[in-house]
Write an enzyme that holds these catalytic residues in place. Structure first.
Site, mmCIF file in Angstrom:
data_model
loop_
_atom_site.group_PDB
_atom_site.id
_atom_site.type_symbol
_atom_site.label_atom_id
_atom_site.label_comp_id
_atom_site.label_asym_id
_atom_site.label_seq_id
_atom_site.Cartn_x
_atom_site.Cartn_y
_atom_site.Cartn_z
ATOM 1 N N LYS A 39 0.855 -1.271 0.020
ATOM 2 C CA LYS A 39 -0.010 -0.191 -0.079
ATOM 3 C C LYS A 39 0.914 1.164 -0.101
ATOM 4 O O LYS A 39 2.160 1.188 0.125
ATOM 5 C CB LYS A 39 -0.730 0.127 1.240
ATOM 6 C CG LYS A 39 -0.160 -0.009 2.389
ATOM 7 C CD LYS A 39 -1.098 -0.281 3.811
ATOM 8 C CE LYS A 39 -0.186 -0.262 5.199
ATOM 9 N NZ LYS A 39 -0.885 -0.764 6.357
ATOM 10 N N TYR A 263 13.359 30.696 7.206
ATOM 11 C CA TYR A 263 12.269 31.459 7.904
ATOM 12 C C TYR A 263 12.320 31.378 9.431
ATOM 13 O O TYR A 263 12.594 30.486 9.856
ATOM 14 C CB TYR A 263 11.048 30.665 7.358
ATOM 15 C CG TYR A 263 10.911 30.796 5.949
ATOM 16 C CD1 TYR A 263 10.430 31.849 5.373
ATOM 17 C CD2 TYR A 263 10.528 29.722 5.298
ATOM 18 C CE1 TYR A 263 10.333 32.039 4.056
ATOM 19 C CE2 TYR A 263 10.365 29.559 3.888
ATOM 20 C CZ TYR A 263 10.067 30.943 3.223
ATOM 21 O OH TYR A 263 9.839 31.002 1.971
HETATM 22 C C1 LIG Z 1 0.020 -1.613 6.859
HETATM 23 C C2 LIG Z 1 -0.593 -2.738 7.438
HETATM 24 C C3 LIG Z 1 0.428 -4.049 7.445
HETATM 25 C C4 LIG Z 1 1.710 -3.572 7.286
HETATM 26 O O1 LIG Z 1 2.594 -3.212 8.517
HETATM 27 P P1 LIG Z 1 3.847 -3.156 8.741
HETATM 28 O O2 LIG Z 1 3.848 -2.845 10.125
HETATM 29 O O3 LIG Z 1 4.359 -2.081 7.819
HETATM 30 O O4 LIG Z 1 4.331 -4.412 8.426
HETATM 31 C C5 LIG Z 1 -0.402 -5.218 7.808
HETATM 32 N N1 LIG Z 1 -1.685 -5.402 8.019
HETATM 33 C C6 LIG Z 1 -2.577 -4.130 7.911
HETATM 34 C C7 LIG Z 1 -3.976 -4.464 8.035
HETATM 35 C C8 LIG Z 1 -1.970 -2.917 7.651
HETATM 36 O O5 LIG Z 1 -2.813 -2.010 7.551
#
Ligand SMILES: *Cc1c(COP(=O)(O)O)cnc(C)c1O
Length: 366
Positions: A39, A263
């Site tokens: 993702k 800034y």
């Molecule tokens: C993002 C996510 C993961 C992966 O998590 P990591 O901590 O990056 O390994 C796994 N399961 C779900 C439901 C997530 O939202």
């Protein structure tokens, strides 16, 4: 003549390192199927290139956040199907059913909606039942399961392929997580009376690293694919870093003592200072929270403290001790000298946010 100059800031992604890190997970969990989580553009590394590299036999699904990411996986023509991790919005569901993407259900309302969409298209739609063992984000409560399981089982166009949950505190609260594994095991048992559960999953990277979860047979590693272990573990030292963030020096100037930088003039030189202006800023994902937080960059192998606030497109660094630094020099912001964990710590955030904050203006090189 057609001049195209090189970018001011960019990301180099090592796809082999990501594949290596997935192999490490596979070796550590030989009897567990894997859902690499890609993702958020594969945590800033680039959705399609990472998906293409990992699209091998033996991967159950690609974990994505929403229908848009699932669509990109479908358009990339890969063997592995997307799995939408979070709850679905009602108007996304027609496309999800039509495309046959796997997703989760947390309420009877969702179950019935998917049932009617699937019936309309004369299809069988595959879902995983989400249970909320502590995260408070999605899923049926464990106490509801006994009641809803027969109702879901009675929906003729839904095929329940799995059960999932998600640890809220695997890297922070071991006793809670251990209790949670017990609750999840009970949920699996309850649902097994009604469904043949091919996949049972609860662990992301931290859960996978830290716990024995005998009732689970699928894991969802995200962060560890990208080279960072969220907790001390057997994975320390074997994961490979997957990404470098670089920029270039645009200008070098000598400022007198008592001159402000950036800034708000939060930094004022206390001596004559050679200052490099560098072509990256918070618009690229170099967080503004790194301002005045002891962040540093690396130029010609030397650490150079960042001076003053991060601006939208530029930052300044002290190069007084790097006399041969020159405009055009490469600047390391994340890489072999400056691990992403250091950047996250200085920014007061987590590595996930640094990775996913890397902006679209940065070209990705593979
Ligand atoms: C993002 C996510 C993961 C992966 O998590 P990591 O901590 O990056 O390994 C796994 N399961 C779900 C439901 C997530 O939202």
């Amino acid at each position: 003549m057609n001049h195209e100059s090189s970018p001011r800031a960019w990301v180099d992604v090592d796809l082999e390192a990501i594949a290596h890190n997935l192999d490490i997970a596979r070796q550590a969990l030989p009897d567990t199927a894997l859902m690499p989580v890609i993702k958020a553009g594969a945590y800033g590394h680039g959705l399609e290139p990472v998906a293409r590299r990992l699209d091998a036999d033996g991967i159950a699904y690609f974990g994505v956040a929403n229908a848009g990411e699932a669509r990109r996986i479908t358009l990339a023509n890969l063997r592995t199907k997307p799995f939408i991790l979070g709850p679905t919005i009602p108007d996304e569901r027609a496309e999800i059913v039509e495309q046959g993407w796997c997703c989760t259900i947390s309420t009877m309302e969702e179950a019935r909606h998917f049932q009617s969409l699937a019936a309309l298209g004369n299809r069988t739609f595959t879902v995983h039942i989400a249970v909320d063992t502590g995260m408070g984000r999605e899923g049926f409560l464990p106490t509801e399961l006994g009641g809803v399981a027969p109702q879901i089982a009675a929906l003729p166009n839904l095929f329940v392929e799995g059960v999932m949950s998600h640890f809220p505190a695997a890297d922070e609260d071991v006793p809670f997580t251990q209790d949670e594994i017990g609750v999840f095991t009970d949920c699996v048992q309850t649902l097994s009376q009604h469904f043949d559960l091919r996949y049972r999953h609860i662990a992301a990277s931290a859960g996978e690293l830290g716990y024995e979860i005998p009732c689970a047979n699928l894991a969802r590693p995200g962060l560890l694919l990208y080279g960072v272990a969220p907790m001390a573990s057997i994975y320390d030292g074997v994961l490979r870093p997957t990404l470098r963030l670089s920029s270039r020096v645009s200008l070098i100037r000598e400022l007198p003592a008592g001159h402000g930088v950036a800034y708000g003039r939060t930094y004022v030189t206390d001596r004559p200072t050679r200052v490099a202006t560098i072509g990256i800023g918070y618009a690229d994902g170099w967080s503004r929270r790194l301002s005045g937080a002891g962040a540093r960059v690396c130029i010609r192998g030397q650490f150079c403290p960042m001076l003053g606030r991060v601006t939208m497109d530029q930052i300044m660094a002290d190069v007084t001790h790097v006399p041969d630094a020159a405009p055009g020099d490469e600047v390391e912001l994340i890489g072999p000298h400056i691990p992403v964990t250091e950047v996250a710590e200085r920014a007061g955030t987590i590595v996930w946010e640094i990775f996913t904050g890397l902006g679209p203006r940065l070209p990705r090189n593979y």
